[in-house]
Design an enzyme around this catalytic site. Structure first.
Site, PDB file in Angstrom:
ATOM      1  N   THR A  23       0.826  -1.136  -0.083  1.00 40.27           N
ATOM      2  CA  THR A  23      -0.008   0.042  -0.045  1.00 40.27           C
ATOM      3  C   THR A  23       0.992   1.283  -0.087  1.00 40.27           C
ATOM      4  O   THR A  23       1.995   1.294   0.671  1.00 40.27           O
ATOM      5  CB  THR A  23      -1.101   0.114   1.205  1.00 40.27           C
ATOM      6  N   GLU A  82      -4.142   4.303   3.690  1.00 37.70           N
ATOM      7  CA  GLU A  82      -3.361   3.507   2.849  1.00 37.70           C
ATOM      8  C   GLU A  82      -4.186   3.324   1.720  1.00 37.70           C
ATOM      9  O   GLU A  82      -5.212   2.633   1.557  1.00 37.70           O
ATOM     10  CB  GLU A  82      -2.872   2.316   3.502  1.00 37.70           C
TER      11      GLU A  82
END
Length: 321
Positions: free
Chosen positions: A212, A260
């Site tokens: 991420t 994220e």
């Protein structure tokens, strides 16, 4: 679009113009009505349109510590205003001294002496000057003296968002805070966006097979409620479908709230240090702590699948519109 910071940045030979004044956080659909009218009036008259806004938000100066979460930073607002056809954006530094200007002083210093206003376009509830003492009626009275017209228009667009309440930045912030990013998007006319620089996190997503981009968001950003969302990650001008996680990562006893974004099915992306944008399309589920890493991985797999479905359905609808 010309961009000025402070009255002294306005060109000395600046002629007559059509002006609208406001915080315009988010440049939502109500704001677009007012700004659109200012642009249209300017084109009718053959003169430029100017949007006047403030930095920081006036509430932070008048009541320190009360700065509202921002729906869009100034550079993003400038992009959106340019897309609406605005010719110039004036950002006035909002200081304690500036806050003490009376409505009459503001009219003379900004609208008359610097911008040479021909028309001022505002919503009916517009207030300005020290202690917000000025209103559209006062503005119009001053116009008789200083040869400008005041065009007051209803900015109160409404729809399903917020149960049919009139669209506003306050309502949009509330919906974002509640995780209703679809409702916020209806008001904004586009998905709510969060921006920032990608920084190194714990890199657990990479270890789990779902790397991420950990986005260090800009100050005062309006961040959606904790949970998982479908949306897009934009980096280097490329918009990528994404599954987005907001929260403290309770699976690993995290305490810091993060944003994220996993760029779905993208391999080998190196985004560290880049300024990126995350657009929120739809809420998928709330934040959870699972009984095992295996259960977490199964949930992430479902999140990615659901996010892909939501994004593809949205893009198919947009293509048909």
């Amino acid at each position: 679009m010309q961009r000025w910071r402070g009255l002294e940045d306005i060109p000395q030979d600046w002629g007559r113009s059509v002006v609208t004044i406001g915080s315009y956080d988010g440049v939502h659909r109500g704001h677009q009505v007012i700004i659109g009218r200012a642009v249209a009036r300017a084109r009718e008259l053959g003169i430029p349109s100017v949007v006047v806004t403030f930095d920081p938000h006036p509430s932070e100066v008048v009541r320190p510590g009360s700065h509202p979460p921002l729906l869009a930073p100034h550079h993003r607002r400038a992009e959106l205003m340019a897309d609406l056809g605005v010719d110039a954006l004036l950002i006035l530094p909002f200081t304690s001294e500036f806050s003490k200007l009376s409505p009459a002083e503001f009219v003379v210093k900004a609208l008359v002496d610097k911008l040479h206003a021909r028309v001022v376009v505002e919503g009916p509830n517009f207030r300005f000057g020290h202690k917000a003492a000025g209103d559209v009626e006062f503005l119009a009275e001053q116009g008789k003296t200083y040869d400008y017209e005041v065009d007051v228009i209803d900015l109160f667009v409404s729809g399903e968002a917020g149960g049919g309440q009139p669209f506003s930045s306050t309502l949009t912030r509330r919906l974002v805070a509640e995780g209703d990013v679809a409702g916020a998007a209806e008001i904004l006319g586009r998905p709510h966006r969060v921006e920032g620089v990608v920084v190194r996190g714990a890199q657990r997503g990479r270890e789990l097979g779902y790397p991420t981009a950990n986005v260090e968001t800009l100050p005062h950003t309006a961040i959606p409620a904790d949970g998982v969302y479908a949306g897009w990650l934009t980096a280097n001008g490329e918009r990528m479908p994404a599954a987005i996680s907001v929260g403290t990562n309770p699976q690993f006893d995290g305490t810091e709230r993060t944003v994220e974004a996993y760029a779905i099915d993208r391999v080998g992306l190196d985004l560290y240090g880049l300024h990126v944008a995350v657009d929120f399309l739809a809420y998928v589920r709330g934040q959870e702590k699972f009984a095992s890493i295996e259960a977490l991985l199964e949930a992430i797999g479902r999140d990615v699948k659901r996010s892909t479905e939501l994004i593809e359905a949205h893009e198919a609808h947009e293509a048909q519109a």
